[in-house]
Design a protein around this motif. Structure first.
Motif, mmCIF file in Angstrom:
data_model
loop_
_atom_site.group_PDB
_atom_site.id
_atom_site.type_symbol
_atom_site.label_atom_id
_atom_site.label_comp_id
_atom_site.label_asym_id
_atom_site.label_seq_id
_atom_site.Cartn_x
_atom_site.Cartn_y
_atom_site.Cartn_z
ATOM 1 N N GLU A 107 -24.096 19.129 16.735
ATOM 2 C CA GLU A 107 -23.242 19.694 17.771
ATOM 3 C C GLU A 107 -22.538 18.590 18.558
ATOM 4 N N GLY A 108 -23.275 17.530 18.859
ATOM 5 C CA GLY A 108 -22.662 16.412 19.574
ATOM 6 C C GLY A 108 -21.594 15.718 18.758
ATOM 7 N N VAL A 109 -21.845 15.577 17.453
ATOM 8 C CA VAL A 109 -20.862 14.941 16.571
ATOM 9 C C VAL A 109 -19.578 15.765 16.527
ATOM 10 N N LEU A 110 -19.710 17.088 16.357
ATOM 11 C CA LEU A 110 -18.522 17.937 16.239
ATOM 12 C C LEU A 110 -17.747 18.010 17.544
ATOM 13 N N GLU A 111 -18.453 17.933 18.670
ATOM 14 C CA GLU A 111 -17.763 17.878 19.956
ATOM 15 C C GLU A 111 -16.874 16.641 20.015
ATOM 16 N N GLN A 112 -17.392 15.517 19.540
ATOM 17 C CA GLN A 112 -16.617 14.288 19.543
ATOM 18 C C GLN A 112 -15.514 14.314 18.484
ATOM 19 N N VAL A 113 -15.764 14.986 17.360
ATOM 20 C CA VAL A 113 -14.726 15.119 16.324
ATOM 21 C C VAL A 113 -13.511 15.839 16.901
ATOM 22 N N SER A 114 -13.752 16.939 17.594
ATOM 23 C CA SER A 114 -12.630 17.700 18.152
ATOM 24 C C SER A 114 -11.833 16.847 19.139
ATOM 25 N N ARG A 115 -12.528 16.028 19.908
ATOM 26 C CA ARG A 115 -11.826 15.158 20.861
ATOM 27 C C ARG A 115 -11.045 14.064 20.142
ATOM 28 N N ALA A 116 -11.621 13.533 19.068
ATOM 29 C CA ALA A 116 -10.931 12.484 18.325
ATOM 30 C C ALA A 116 -9.665 13.032 17.664
ATOM 31 N N VAL A 117 -9.750 14.241 17.098
ATOM 32 C CA VAL A 117 -8.559 14.871 16.514
ATOM 33 C C VAL A 117 -7.486 15.033 17.573
ATOM 34 N N ALA A 118 -7.881 15.479 18.755
ATOM 35 C CA ALA A 118 -6.922 15.656 19.841
ATOM 36 C C ALA A 118 -6.295 14.327 20.253
ATOM 37 N N ASP A 119 -7.125 13.291 20.367
ATOM 38 C CA ASP A 119 -6.622 11.985 20.794
ATOM 39 C C ASP A 119 -5.611 11.414 19.812
ATOM 40 N N VAL A 120 -5.907 11.564 18.532
ATOM 41 C CA VAL A 120 -5.056 10.960 17.507
ATOM 42 C C VAL A 120 -3.802 11.787 17.244
ATOM 43 N N SER A 121 -3.926 13.122 17.303
ATOM 44 C CA SER A 121 -2.787 13.989 16.971
ATOM 45 C C SER A 121 -1.944 14.356 18.185
ATOM 46 N N HIS A 122 -2.489 14.184 19.398
ATOM 47 C CA HIS A 122 -1.841 14.599 20.648
ATOM 48 C C HIS A 122 -1.624 16.107 20.691
ATOM 49 N N ASN A 123 -2.475 16.836 19.978
ATOM 50 C CA ASN A 123 -2.483 18.292 20.013
ATOM 51 C C ASN A 123 -3.903 18.744 20.346
ATOM 52 N N LEU A 124 -4.206 20.004 20.127
ATOM 53 C CA LEU A 124 -5.559 20.497 20.357
ATOM 54 C C LEU A 124 -6.395 20.257 19.114
ATOM 55 N N GLY A 125 -7.563 19.649 19.283
ATOM 56 C CA GLY A 125 -8.488 19.460 18.173
ATOM 57 C C GLY A 125 -9.565 20.521 18.196
ATOM 58 N N VAL A 126 -9.903 21.069 17.022
ATOM 59 C CA VAL A 126 -10.954 22.081 16.932
ATOM 60 C C VAL A 126 -11.941 21.683 15.838
ATOM 61 N N ALA A 127 -13.198 22.081 16.028
ATOM 62 C CA ALA A 127 -14.230 21.843 15.020
ATOM 63 C C ALA A 127 -15.204 23.004 15.053
ATOM 64 N N LEU A 128 -15.529 23.523 13.881
ATOM 65 C CA LEU A 128 -16.466 24.639 13.747
ATOM 66 C C LEU A 128 -17.664 24.172 12.951
ATOM 67 N N SER A 302 -8.980 21.956 7.782
ATOM 68 C CA SER A 302 -9.541 21.362 6.572
ATOM 69 C C SER A 302 -11.036 21.627 6.561
ATOM 70 N N ARG A 303 -11.581 21.889 5.395
ATOM 71 C CA ARG A 303 -13.015 22.154 5.271
ATOM 72 C C ARG A 303 -13.764 20.852 5.021
ATOM 73 N N TYR A 304 -14.862 20.646 5.751
ATOM 74 C CA TYR A 304 -15.724 19.501 5.500
ATOM 75 C C TYR A 304 -17.067 20.018 5.001
ATOM 76 N N ILE A 312 -15.356 23.606 9.515
ATOM 77 C CA ILE A 312 -13.902 23.462 9.646
ATOM 78 C C ILE A 312 -13.577 22.468 10.755
ATOM 79 N N ILE A 313 -12.625 21.588 10.505
ATOM 80 C CA ILE A 313 -11.989 20.844 11.587
ATOM 81 C C ILE A 313 -10.487 21.077 11.474
ATOM 82 N N GLY A 314 -9.792 20.968 12.597
ATOM 83 C CA GLY A 314 -8.360 21.233 12.531
ATOM 84 C C GLY A 314 -7.661 20.899 13.821
ATOM 85 N N MET A 315 -6.399 21.301 13.884
ATOM 86 C CA MET A 315 -5.596 21.055 15.071
ATOM 87 C C MET A 315 -4.633 22.213 15.273
ATOM 88 N N ILE A 316 -4.320 22.471 16.529
ATOM 89 C CA ILE A 316 -3.347 23.497 16.908
ATOM 90 C C ILE A 316 -2.268 22.819 17.733
#
Length: 344
Positions: A107-128, A302-304, A312-316
């Motif tokens: 859970e902690g890893v995926l929380e950070q994944v969503s933030r990293a996606v957001a930081d790099v893409s400048h959009n909303l990062g999501v992780a399931l 994208s499916r991991y 799932i991780i992704g961006m909106i």
């Protein structure tokens, strides 16, 4: 979808890449200066044809045109050349992600994944979190927290661990607890979580060892104990990035609907869970979404994999997202996520 002529494809491709970069409607004169070897009049006529076919729209206040959802779809499916990640960008993404993740549960890893996606893409990062229903049960540990509470630790064969607390109506001795745990693990080992939910009552009904009360409680509570992919399994970061996008900052009603969707975590989980069987980078654009809150957005997922279960991780972001850059970046971040989770 109709196949466009080579000229129409070239003009649509150029217009979309220009619009993604500038955010301003694109005129025929601008396109004619970008190396297509076509006059402004020729470009203007082709743009009118593309508008008639539904690939472009014409804002009333501008002489230029902008892509429609249909135009973006044609671009993504037939015209887009992915921008390869240069080594500098790959290292920046790796540093951005890996530095966060050396410790912590999934859970902690995926929380950070969503933030990293957001930081790099400048959009909303999501992780399931992974779909545990397909995971293979390995073992269940049961530990006394108090006379009336037990801690249950469920381990899936891929190495993923989930914990939960169960209330019991009377004290259960340590020997009863140990024997009950042993028989549950014997009867359920090797089954998927989904199979356990469907058949646990039958599998534990004839057991003569352990605590009958605890066995019955586990059987009666299976839908709660083995329920996964709830709203708590959804992680997202970078919601503030929406306010930086002109498409959202000028549409307060649409922005409120989008933020409301994120608050309805179960609905967002359902949207992402429906994409769990899609291969590669799945892209949904504008009106292709069933949810009205996403009608002005694009969702890239994208499916991991972690062992034999997937998440799932992704961006909106706005439909004006730089697809050619986001697709390879999301794929690389997916690969890194799998790499990181294997080390947890």
């Amino acid at each position: 979808m109709d196949r466009l002529s080579l000229r129409e494809e070239a003009i649509l491709n150029t217009l979309i890449r220009t619009y993604v970069k500038t955010g301003e409607p694109v005129g025929s004169r601008t396109i004619s200066k970008l190396g297509l070897g076509l006059s402004a009049a020729t470009v203007r006529n082709s743009m009118a044809d593309l508008e008639e076919k539904g690939y472009l729209s014409h804002p009333h206040t501008s002489a230029g045109r902008v892509p429609t959802d249909k135009g973006y779809r044609y671009y993504v499916d037939k015209l887009m050349d992915e921008e390869a990640l240069v080594e500098k960008d790959r290292q920046r993404i790796r540093d951005n992600m890996v530095v966060r993740f050396w410790e912590g549960n999934i859970e902690g890893v995926l929380e950070q994944v969503s933030r990293a996606v957001a930081d790099v893409s400048h959009n909303l990062g999501v992780a399931l979190a992974p779909r545990f229903e397909r995971g293979i049960f390995q073992r269940l540990e049961m530990v006394h927290l108090s006379k009336s509470r037990l801690l249950l630790v469920l381990t899936i064969r891929s190495g993923l661990v989930r914990t939960m607390v169960m209330e019991v109506d009377s004290n259960i001795s340590a020997s009863e607890l140990e024997e009950t745990k042993r028989v549950i693990n014997e009867r359920l080992f090797g089954l998927t979580v989904g199979e356990i939910r469907e058949s646990v009552g039958e599998r534990l009904r004839s057991v003569s060892r352990g605590s009958p009360r605890l066995l019955r409680l586990v059987s009666d509570s299976v839908d709660t104990l083995f329920k996964f992919n709830s709203g708590e399994d959804l992680h997202f970061g970078g919601a503030g990035n929406f306010f930086l996008q002109p498409e959202f900052s000028s549409d307060q009603k649409g922005l409120a609907a989008l933020l409301g969707l994120l608050e309805e975590r179960e609905l967002m989980v359902t949207i992402l869970d429906e994409r769990m069987d899609l291969e590669g980078i799945a892209i949904t654009i504008g009106n292709e979404h069933r949810s009205p809150a996403l009608r002005n957005c694009s969702l890239l997922t994208s499916r991991y994999w972690v062992g034999n279960v997937s998440g799932i991780i992704g961006m909106i972001g706005p439909t004006r997202i730089p697809y050619a850059r986001m697709v390879p970046m999301l794929q690389y971040m997916t690969d890194l996520t799998e790499e990181i989770l294997e080390q947890q």
